[in-house]
Scaffold this motif. Sequence first.
Motif, short mmCIF file in Angstrom:
data_model
loop_
_atom_site.label_atom_id
_atom_site.label_comp_id
_atom_site.label_asym_id
_atom_site.label_seq_id
_atom_site.Cartn_x
_atom_site.Cartn_y
_atom_site.Cartn_z
N LEU A 66 0.91 -1.21 -0.03
CA LEU A 66 0.04 0.06 0.00
C LEU A 66 0.79 1.28 0.11
CD1 LEU A 66 -2.80 -1.19 2.49
CD2 LEU A 66 -2.99 -0.91 0.04
N PHE A 67 1.96 1.28 0.48
CA PHE A 67 2.99 2.26 0.67
C PHE A 67 3.81 2.44 -0.55
CE2 PHE A 67 2.37 1.41 5.12
CZ PHE A 67 1.87 2.59 5.29
N TYR A 68 4.20 1.35 -1.34
CA TYR A 68 5.06 1.31 -2.41
C TYR A 68 4.54 1.70 -3.70
CZ TYR A 68 9.03 -1.07 0.34
OH TYR A 68 9.74 -1.46 1.14
N GLY A 69 3.24 1.36 -3.76
CA GLY A 69 2.42 1.73 -5.03
C GLY A 69 2.31 3.13 -5.25
N PRO A 70 1.86 3.92 -4.51
CA PRO A 70 1.79 5.39 -4.53
C PRO A 70 2.99 5.87 -4.71
CG PRO A 70 0.06 4.73 -3.12
CD PRO A 70 1.08 3.47 -3.16
N ALA A 71 3.84 5.50 -4.07
CA ALA A 71 5.57 6.09 -3.88
C ALA A 71 6.11 5.86 -5.30
CB ALA A 71 6.12 5.43 -2.92
N SER A 72 5.78 4.67 -5.92
CA SER A 72 6.20 4.57 -7.21
C SER A 72 5.58 5.55 -8.28
CB SER A 72 6.06 3.03 -7.95
OG SER A 72 4.98 2.95 -8.00
N ASP A 73 4.35 5.77 -8.19
CA ASP A 73 3.73 7.06 -8.85
C ASP A 73 4.39 8.25 -8.61
OD1 ASP A 73 2.01 4.97 -10.32
OD2 ASP A 73 0.35 5.26 -8.77
N ARG A 74 4.63 8.67 -7.44
CA ARG A 74 5.15 9.73 -7.17
C ARG A 74 6.60 10.15 -7.25
NH1 ARG A 74 1.20 12.74 -4.02
NH2 ARG A 74 2.77 14.12 -3.10
N LEU A 75 7.36 9.07 -6.96
CA LEU A 75 8.82 9.15 -6.75
C LEU A 75 9.47 8.57 -8.07
CD1 LEU A 75 9.40 8.45 -3.06
CD2 LEU A 75 8.97 10.76 -4.24
N GLY A 76 8.67 7.59 -8.96
CA GLY A 76 9.39 6.98 -9.90
C GLY A 76 9.52 5.53 -9.38
N ARG A 77 9.90 4.46 -10.41
CA ARG A 77 9.83 3.10 -10.28
C ARG A 77 11.10 2.71 -9.55
NH1 ARG A 77 4.70 3.81 -10.82
NH2 ARG A 77 4.13 3.77 -12.97
N ARG A 78 12.25 3.12 -9.82
CA ARG A 78 13.85 3.04 -9.33
C ARG A 78 13.86 2.75 -7.95
NH1 ARG A 78 18.38 2.18 -12.13
NH2 ARG A 78 19.38 3.61 -10.74
N ALA A 79 13.69 4.23 -7.42
CA ALA A 79 13.89 4.50 -5.93
C ALA A 79 12.93 3.41 -4.96
CB ALA A 79 13.55 5.73 -5.39
N PRO A 80 11.77 3.19 -5.22
CA PRO A 80 11.18 2.50 -4.05
C PRO A 80 11.60 0.96 -4.28
CG PRO A 80 9.58 3.54 -5.33
CD PRO A 80 10.82 3.89 -5.91
N ILE A 81 11.94 0.39 -5.57
CA ILE A 81 12.48 -0.94 -5.56
C ILE A 81 13.85 -1.08 -4.81
CG2 ILE A 81 13.66 -2.42 -7.51
CD1 ILE A 81 11.45 -2.32 -8.99
N LEU A 82 14.69 0.11 -5.17
CA LEU A 82 16.05 -0.03 -4.46
C LEU A 82 15.98 -0.15 -2.91
CD1 LEU A 82 18.17 1.99 -6.97
CD2 LEU A 82 18.08 -0.25 -6.93
N PHE A 83 14.88 0.86 -2.44
CA PHE A 83 14.84 0.79 -0.86
C PHE A 83 14.48 -0.43 -0.51
CE2 PHE A 83 12.03 1.80 2.55
CZ PHE A 83 12.72 2.46 3.51
N GLY A 84 13.27 -1.00 -1.14
CA GLY A 84 12.53 -2.14 -0.57
C GLY A 84 13.63 -3.26 -0.61
N THR A 85 14.50 -3.55 -1.47
CA THR A 85 15.73 -4.36 -1.69
C THR A 85 16.70 -4.29 -0.46
OG1 THR A 85 15.56 -4.68 -4.16
CG2 THR A 85 17.28 -5.47 -3.14
N VAL A 86 17.12 -3.02 0.10
CA VAL A 86 17.86 -3.02 1.01
C VAL A 86 17.13 -3.36 2.31
CG1 VAL A 86 19.06 -1.22 2.42
CG2 VAL A 86 19.00 -1.03 -0.04
N VAL A 87 15.95 -3.01 2.59
CA VAL A 87 15.24 -3.44 3.68
C VAL A 87 15.14 -5.08 3.83
CG1 VAL A 87 12.68 -3.54 4.85
CG2 VAL A 87 13.75 -1.38 3.91
N TYR A 88 14.82 -5.62 2.57
CA TYR A 88 15.04 -7.24 2.32
C TYR A 88 16.09 -7.75 2.70
CZ TYR A 88 14.30 -11.62 -0.05
OH TYR A 88 14.24 -12.99 -0.27
N VAL A 89 17.36 -7.39 2.43
CA VAL A 89 18.63 -7.77 2.70
C VAL A 89 18.71 -7.59 4.10
CG1 VAL A 89 21.01 -7.38 2.51
CG2 VAL A 89 19.50 -7.46 0.48
N ILE A 90 18.65 -6.34 4.64
CA ILE A 90 18.98 -6.21 6.09
C ILE A 90 17.95 -7.23 7.14
CG2 ILE A 90 18.81 -4.59 8.17
CD1 ILE A 90 19.44 -2.48 6.01
N ALA A 91 16.68 -7.39 6.71
CA ALA A 91 15.58 -8.27 7.62
C ALA A 91 15.91 -9.69 7.25
CB ALA A 91 14.38 -7.79 6.98
N SER A 92 16.68 -10.20 6.26
CA SER A 92 16.93 -11.63 6.07
C SER A 92 18.25 -11.94 6.96
CB SER A 92 17.58 -11.56 4.65
OG SER A 92 16.15 -11.58 3.78
#
Length: 402
Positions: A66-92
Amino acid sequence: MSATAQPERTPWGLVILLGSLTAMGPVAIDMYLPSLPAIGAGLHATPGETQATVSAFLAGMAVGQLFYGPASDRLGRRAPILFGTVVYVIASIACGFAASPAMLIGGRFVQALGACAGGVVSRAVVRDRFGHTETARMLSLLMLIMGLAPILAPLLGGALLGVGGWRLNFWFMASFGVAVGLAALFRMKESRSEETTAHAATETPMQAYLALMKEPRLVGYALAGALNGATLFTYIASSPDLLIRTYGISPAAFGWVFGLNAVGIIGSNQVNRFLLRRRTPDQVLARASLVAVGFSILLVIAAVTGIGERWSVLPLLLMLLSSYGFLQGNTMAGALNVDPRRAGAISALMGAVSFGTGALASAAAGVLHDGTPRPMALVMTVALVGSAACLHLLALPKKAAA
């Protein structure tokens, strides 16, 4: 090439990248299923606590989108994906170091918050570049890549469990996240259109979601896809107990049986691509939804009567779950076509509803658990009847069934 033109050839580099980003979630779900008993023993967790690690991940997938979808419309597609990947790695990594059930449950929730970025933004990227029917074909191709996760992840997870214990699964997930994140950083180009950028600046995420929920066709597509997907989540949650305890299949063979259903999903996605050369996505949906209901009724009969036991239940499960390949890409393409300006928000809403519905359905099957396939079959049938009803009453135009 225009944003909606049909490409001359399949962009396999983009397909593999987006499919890998989308697979972060399925890898994190399926890889550690064979390790659940070992996790319970290693962390002195109750069965309820180990099951909660699955539920926490599904909840995180639902909320995060619910957060990434609107963020990708407002900020672009690249930034949310890169941010999410960093979160995924740290949490893993945090999950790999978990010293208690509570820490693992919390880590899994945060891991899901990162994993869902890949799926929700990748779908928006596809809609940025392609039209309605071609979007459906591209989403089927993404399922070809993503569909390898349910086949390979349990097998790899079981192998890693034998080599280095359950924590090794999370080290692999972290490594996978790093590799995919680097590929996105260097290979993924911004695809958000100027129209989407301008429109996103005029409304808040809440306004976008409220506007979308007033579209009956979008609601129909969202509920139809979510209820059909709920059958897959129900199977994921029920399969370890059903296959290993009820049918006596060894843990070593579990991954092969589990993966066979993934083969069915991949195969149906590719059949769907072929059908879309001659049919519209809505026409495929109209027929596939009714066929799925038919198989669910046969599954209930087999589960309730016990006729054939595993030799009737498992083949019918394969046929029923294969409907996922016909409905998911086409419902997503139909929803994205309702309002392409809000592609990110639509993708997020579809994903959140899907995972939320899946969590409820799998929980219902758990509450009704009686050591037989009956609860699973009944939950699946209710979900598929609801899916077909939402499609035919809300989403599909009358001519779709022609």
